[in-house]
Design a protein around this motif. Structure first.
Motif, PDB file in Angstrom:
ATOM      1  N   ASN A   1     -35.306  -7.344 -23.242  1.00  0.00           N
ATOM      2  CA  ASN A   1     -36.079  -8.595 -23.320  1.00  0.00           C
ATOM      3  C   ASN A   1     -35.582  -9.572 -24.382  1.00  0.00           C
ATOM      4  O   ASN A   1     -35.945 -10.754 -24.339  1.00  0.00           O
ATOM      5  N   MET A   2     -34.784  -9.114 -25.336  1.00  0.00           N
ATOM      6  CA  MET A   2     -34.345  -9.997 -26.417  1.00  0.00           C
ATOM      7  C   MET A   2     -33.217 -10.910 -25.963  1.00  0.00           C
ATOM      8  O   MET A   2     -32.262 -10.476 -25.317  1.00  0.00           O
ATOM      9  N   LYS A   3     -33.328 -12.203 -26.302  1.00  0.00           N
ATOM     10  CA  LYS A   3     -32.249 -13.167 -26.075  1.00  0.00           C
ATOM     11  C   LYS A   3     -31.745 -13.667 -27.437  1.00  0.00           C
ATOM     12  O   LYS A   3     -32.531 -13.765 -28.384  1.00  0.00           O
ATOM     13  N   ILE A   4     -30.437 -13.980 -27.506  1.00  0.00           N
ATOM     14  CA  ILE A   4     -29.829 -14.416 -28.771  1.00  0.00           C
ATOM     15  C   ILE A   4     -28.962 -15.638 -28.505  1.00  0.00           C
ATOM     16  O   ILE A   4     -28.169 -15.650 -27.557  1.00  0.00           O
ATOM     17  N   ALA A   5     -29.102 -16.652 -29.356  1.00  0.00           N
ATOM     18  CA  ALA A   5     -28.318 -17.873 -29.180  1.00  0.00           C
ATOM     19  C   ALA A   5     -27.881 -18.417 -30.538  1.00  0.00           C
ATOM     20  O   ALA A   5     -28.509 -18.156 -31.567  1.00  0.00           O
ATOM     21  N   MET A   6     -26.786 -19.202 -30.503  1.00  0.00           N
ATOM     22  CA  MET A   6     -26.314 -19.877 -31.722  1.00  0.00           C
ATOM     23  C   MET A   6     -25.547 -21.129 -31.312  1.00  0.00           C
ATOM     24  O   MET A   6     -24.638 -21.061 -30.479  1.00  0.00           O
ATOM     25  N   GLY A   7     -25.906 -22.255 -31.894  1.00  0.00           N
ATOM     26  CA  GLY A   7     -25.267 -23.516 -31.548  1.00  0.00           C
ATOM     27  C   GLY A   7     -23.951 -23.736 -32.278  1.00  0.00           C
ATOM     28  O   GLY A   7     -23.740 -23.192 -33.361  1.00  0.00           O
ATOM     29  N   LYS A   8     -23.113 -24.561 -31.692  1.00  0.00           N
ATOM     30  CA  LYS A   8     -21.821 -24.874 -32.320  1.00  0.00           C
ATOM     31  C   LYS A   8     -21.972 -25.914 -33.420  1.00  0.00           C
ATOM     32  O   LYS A   8     -21.083 -26.088 -34.255  1.00  0.00           O
ATOM     33  N   ASP A   9     -23.103 -26.657 -33.411  1.00  0.00           N
ATOM     34  CA  ASP A   9     -23.344 -27.691 -34.415  1.00  0.00           C
ATOM     35  C   ASP A   9     -24.846 -27.875 -34.573  1.00  0.00           C
ATOM     36  O   ASP A   9     -25.652 -27.224 -33.885  1.00  0.00           O
TER      37      ASP A   9
ATOM     38  N   VAL B   1     -18.312 -18.229 -31.268  1.00  0.00           N
ATOM     39  CA  VAL B   1     -19.750 -18.299 -31.525  1.00  0.00           C
ATOM     40  C   VAL B   1     -20.020 -19.144 -32.768  1.00  0.00           C
ATOM     41  O   VAL B   1     -19.417 -18.923 -33.828  1.00  0.00           O
ATOM     42  N   GLY B   2     -20.922 -20.110 -32.667  1.00  0.00           N
ATOM     43  CA  GLY B   2     -21.371 -20.891 -33.814  1.00  0.00           C
ATOM     44  C   GLY B   2     -20.246 -21.639 -34.511  1.00  0.00           C
ATOM     45  O   GLY B   2     -19.437 -22.330 -33.876  1.00  0.00           O
ATOM     46  N   PRO B   3     -20.137 -21.535 -35.838  1.00  0.00           N
ATOM     47  CA  PRO B   3     -19.110 -22.253 -36.593  1.00  0.00           C
ATOM     48  C   PRO B   3     -17.685 -21.875 -36.188  1.00  0.00           C
ATOM     49  O   PRO B   3     -16.746 -22.615 -36.492  1.00  0.00           O
ATOM     50  N   MET B   4     -17.524 -20.755 -35.511  1.00  0.00           N
ATOM     51  CA  MET B   4     -16.183 -20.331 -35.097  1.00  0.00           C
ATOM     52  C   MET B   4     -15.628 -21.223 -33.979  1.00  0.00           C
ATOM     53  O   MET B   4     -14.427 -21.224 -33.734  1.00  0.00           O
ATOM     54  N   VAL B   5     -16.501 -22.001 -33.321  1.00  0.00           N
ATOM     55  CA  VAL B   5     -16.024 -22.942 -32.304  1.00  0.00           C
ATOM     56  C   VAL B   5     -15.133 -23.988 -32.964  1.00  0.00           C
ATOM     57  O   VAL B   5     -14.040 -24.311 -32.476  1.00  0.00           O
ATOM     58  N   GLN B   6     -15.583 -24.516 -34.103  1.00  0.00           N
ATOM     59  CA  GLN B   6     -14.798 -25.509 -34.825  1.00  0.00           C
ATOM     60  C   GLN B   6     -13.472 -24.914 -35.295  1.00  0.00           C
ATOM     61  O   GLN B   6     -12.421 -25.556 -35.241  1.00  0.00           O
ATOM     62  N   LEU B   7     -13.520 -23.657 -35.733  1.00  0.00           N
ATOM     63  CA  LEU B   7     -12.296 -22.973 -36.175  1.00  0.00           C
ATOM     64  C   LEU B   7     -11.323 -22.831 -35.000  1.00  0.00           C
ATOM     65  O   LEU B   7     -10.118 -23.050 -35.144  1.00  0.00           O
TER      66      LEU B   7
ATOM     67  N   GLY C   1       3.141 -26.263 -27.665  1.00  0.00           N
ATOM     68  CA  GLY C   1       3.100 -26.254 -26.206  1.00  0.00           C
ATOM     69  C   GLY C   1       2.133 -25.232 -25.636  1.00  0.00           C
ATOM     70  O   GLY C   1       2.142 -24.969 -24.430  1.00  0.00           O
ATOM     71  N   LEU C   2       1.273 -24.665 -26.469  1.00  0.00           N
ATOM     72  CA  LEU C   2       0.287 -23.682 -26.021  1.00  0.00           C
ATOM     73  C   LEU C   2      -1.085 -24.337 -25.983  1.00  0.00           C
ATOM     74  O   LEU C   2      -1.466 -25.064 -26.908  1.00  0.00           O
ATOM     75  N   LYS C   3      -1.823 -24.073 -24.920  1.00  0.00           N
ATOM     76  CA  LYS C   3      -3.124 -24.730 -24.763  1.00  0.00           C
ATOM     77  C   LYS C   3      -4.188 -23.718 -24.345  1.00  0.00           C
ATOM     78  O   LYS C   3      -4.435 -23.488 -23.158  1.00  0.00           O
ATOM     79  N   PRO C   4      -4.853 -23.112 -25.338  1.00  0.00           N
ATOM     80  CA  PRO C   4      -5.915 -22.163 -24.997  1.00  0.00           C
ATOM     81  C   PRO C   4      -7.158 -22.875 -24.484  1.00  0.00           C
ATOM     82  O   PRO C   4      -7.416 -24.033 -24.791  1.00  0.00           O
ATOM     83  N   HIS C   5      -7.926 -22.156 -23.701  1.00  0.00           N
ATOM     84  CA  HIS C   5      -9.208 -22.600 -23.154  1.00  0.00           C
ATOM     85  C   HIS C   5     -10.258 -22.311 -24.239  1.00  0.00           C
ATOM     86  O   HIS C   5     -10.387 -21.169 -24.683  1.00  0.00           O
ATOM     87  N   ILE C   6     -11.018 -23.308 -24.705  1.00  0.00           N
ATOM     88  CA  ILE C   6     -11.996 -23.095 -25.775  1.00  0.00           C
ATOM     89  C   ILE C   6     -13.402 -23.095 -25.184  1.00  0.00           C
ATOM     90  O   ILE C   6     -13.820 -24.074 -24.550  1.00  0.00           O
ATOM     91  N   VAL C   7     -14.138 -22.003 -25.413  1.00  0.00           N
ATOM     92  CA  VAL C   7     -15.487 -21.855 -24.854  1.00  0.00           C
ATOM     93  C   VAL C   7     -16.494 -21.693 -25.992  1.00  0.00           C
ATOM     94  O   VAL C   7     -16.317 -20.856 -26.888  1.00  0.00           O
ATOM     95  N   ASN C   8     -17.546 -22.502 -25.948  1.00  0.00           N
ATOM     96  CA  ASN C   8     -18.675 -22.373 -26.870  1.00  0.00           C
ATOM     97  C   ASN C   8     -19.644 -21.356 -26.273  1.00  0.00           C
ATOM     98  O   ASN C   8     -20.433 -21.674 -25.383  1.00  0.00           O
ATOM     99  N   ALA C   9     -19.581 -20.118 -26.777  1.00  0.00           N
ATOM    100  CA  ALA C   9     -20.433 -19.037 -26.249  1.00  0.00           C
ATOM    101  C   ALA C   9     -21.787 -19.090 -26.943  1.00  0.00           C
ATOM    102  O   ALA C   9     -22.149 -18.217 -27.732  1.00  0.00           O
TER     103      ALA C   9
END
Length: 630
Positions: A441-449, A507-513, A525-533
């Motif tokens: 039943n527990m949900k967990i969230a964290m915003g990027k900003d 997750v969270g502040p790690m999105v900016q990193l 020339g490398l382009k990773p896909h960045i996802v805000n989980a």
């Protein structure tokens, strides 16, 4: 003797009251000067100067065990035990710890950054002493705020039952981090003003003993009369009824009075409670005037007391949360706020003033705060229970048994999620995902900003069941704030930057990193896909399946313990779905990260732009080499 000459507490033996008072003044000057540069817990330590001097003069540390509850009032103790020369490094990376630390000194016999642990530890040490048939003293120094903690009350009860020789020094400064609340605090307030009882008891004893021949006998039979006096003049005899010899209240800044009562306490058989009244911040005007603000001070200007803080810049998450509470109160009338003595630390004071009927500070009682929030939820309220991540650990049973099991609509606003900086390992919020994620039943969230954080708080109030919304210590990014709250679909992630070959799930502040790392990688020339989980539970399973189907490799980045964390959740998902992927996790290894600033702590944990770049490069180029060899 001067303070600078003291390298061992034994040097205090035999010093006069005048000499100790002079040293007390030097200690205060030293603390005010040093903490103006490093910051730290100024007000609590200014309040225990005389108390600490007398403890070290009359007892023999480390043979006698001095146990400091919470530990943020142990700076004077550290000074008197040979660590004055290290105060320039206080709370800095690889420097002097802001709490007692066994590896620093044999005089630090117990480590604590959480309140209410000293009495249980002291009881354990007293039992061990008696089993070894030794004769040393055990002294626990605990504040009136910490005494409201359930663990302290449990220990207080057990100590009184066992009748062990143990001294409890109740440092009553009427102020913990937030103003103390509760019946026990009110009881102490009455004891502070009950000097007429102390006077009446002493006068009665003195008068009876002066009667020739029968005076001694009369004094003994007068015990019942004294008991009557207690009940007449003091509202409740809480400690004596628990089995303690109660001494006090006494002036904690009067060295002679402290010495007299401490010597008396040493002679008494069984548990003793010495009630000492001190003033938090004593000796420094700004700290005396506002001990709350000076509990944990940032660097400041000594003359004016002005805190040295950066001007302008992004808002602090503490202020963001406080403003969010006010805004939520207008759109969600069922919302109430609950906190265990963190009203000031989490920026809730303005809400408490504007909506006093919707605000509940329960004191240092995390278990009670949690279950009370559950009780509110059963009656249609929408409680936001605000607790530092490190303190939420203390309410774990209540989260499992009372909240998650009953699937109650409680939002946990988890402050200080991630590294916290100078307070170090006792305060890092790097375990909450692990101990919450596995609960049904527990949900967990964290915003990027900070804007997404506000919207997640709003979303949590619209969701069914318990939700934990994590947010870090420190400043946000300075992003624009939505005029109205936006509902975020449960369990959905956000693609921040489109890429190929490898997806960074952050997750969270790690999105900016991750975004900074992507910027650096783009030059190669490398382009990773960045996802805000942003939802740690539930995961965005459809996005994971889609990316796996497109052949993506995965790198998870979280400012949290790897064991049981977000990366573990992603691994478990792919394993359960029998989807073969290449995945690497970045996070905190199986170790405690000590004090320093947040960037230093991330560096030690390997959570840096450079490390992300290294792992992405290695993972992508390794597959390229395999293709070429094929």
């Amino acid at each position: 003797m001067h303070l600078k000459e003291i390298t061992c507490p034994s040097q205090l033996k035999g010093l006069s009251t005048t000499q100790l008072e002079k040293i007390a003044g030097e200690i205060r000057s030293f603390l005010i000067e040093k903490l103006a540069v490093t910051g730290g817990h100024l007000a609590p330590n200014l309040g225990v100067v005389e108390l600490t001097l007398v403890l070290h003069q009359l007892f023999e540390s480390p043979k006698d065990k001095l146990i400091w509850d919470v530990g943020h009032q142990a700076y004077v103790h550290k000074m008197l035990t040979g660590r004055m020369d290290k105060f320039d490094t206080l709370r800095q990376y690889k420097g002097l710890c802001g709490f007692p630390k066994m590896r620093e000194s044999e005089h630090d016999v117990w480590e604590a950054g959480h309140s209410s642990t000293s009495l249980s530890a002291a009881m354990g040490m007293a039992i061990a002493r008696d089993l070894r048939q030794e004769k040393n003293h055990v002294i626990a120094i605990i504040g009136d705020g910490a005494m409201t903690g359930g663990m302290a009350l449990e220990a207080l009860n057990h100590i009184g039952h066992e009748k062990k020789n143990l001294i409890v020094v109740l440092n009553d400064n009427e102020m913990s981090i937030s103003p103390n609340v509760g019946a026990l605090h009110n009881h102490l307030g009455k004891l502070r003003t009950a000097k007429q009882y102390k006077w009446a008891k002493e006068e009665l004893e003195s008068l009876l003993k002066k009667i020739p021949a029968v005076g001694g006998t009369l004094a003994k039979t007068a015990e019942r009369v004294k008991d009557i006096l207690k009940y007449l003049l003091v509202s409740g005899i809480f400690f004596e009824e628990l089995g303690y010899t109660y001494l006090g209240p006494i002036d904690g800044h009067n060295i002679e009075e402290l010495q007299t009562c401490m010597k008396q306490a040493k002679k008494i058989q069984g548990p003793v409670l010495l009630h000492v009244i001190t003033k938090k911040g004593k000796g420094y005007g700004p700290a005396e005037a506002d001990s709350d603000a000076w509990h944990g001070a940032s660097p400041y200007k000594i003359e004016s007391g002005e805190m040295i803080k950066s001007v302008g810049g992004p808002p602090d998450y503490k202020k963001v949360f406080g403003k969010a509470l006010l805004d939520l109160a207008e759109v969600v009338p069922e919302m109430v706020a609950v906190t265990p003595a963190m009203s000031s630390g989490s920026g809730m004071n303005e809400f408490a003033q504007i909506y006093p009927e919707r605000f509940f500070d329960v004191g240092i009682a995390e278990q009670h705060a949690t279950t009370m929030s559950g009780g509110l939820a059963t009656q249609g309220a929408k409680p936001i229970c605000t607790i530092y991540s490190t303190f939420l650990q203390r309410g774990y049973d209540q989260i499992v048994h009372d909240i998650a099991r009953q699937n109650l609509d409680v939002t946990f606003a988890i402050d200080r999620a991630g590294f916290v900086g100078a307070d170090g390992e006792t305060h890092h919020g790097v375990y909450d995902i692990s101990f919450l994620r596995h609960l049904p039943n527990m949900k967990i969230a964290m915003g990027k900003d900070e804007n997404e954080f506000r919207n997640l708080l709003y979303t949590s109030l619209m969701m069914e069941g318990p939700v934990a919304v994590r947010y870090p210590r420190g400043t946000g990014l300075g992003v624009p704030i939505d005029e109205q709250f936006q509902l975020i679909e449960e369990g959905t992630w956000e693609v921040v930057e489109e890429g190929n070959q490898l997806a960074i799930l952050a997750v969270g502040p790690m999105v900016q990193l991750a975004q900074k790392a992507a910027e650096q990688l783009s030059r190669e020339g490398l382009k990773p896909h960045i996802v805000n989980a942003r939802f740690i539970k539930p995961l965005d399973q459809s996005m994971l399946k889609k990316m796996a189907g497109q052949g993506f490799k995965f790198l998870t980045v979280e400012e949290h313990a790897l064991a049981g964390g977000f990366g573990s959740a992603v691994l478990e998902f792919f394993n359960d779905q029998e989807i073969p992927v290449q995945l690497k996790r970045m996070g905190v290894q199986d170790e405690f990260i000590e004090h320093g600033n947040v960037n230093e702590q991330r560096e030690e944990a390997g959570l840096t732009v450079e490390k992300i770049v290294h792992h992405v490069r290695a993972m992508i180029l390794s597959s390229d080499r395999k293709v070429k060899r094929a």
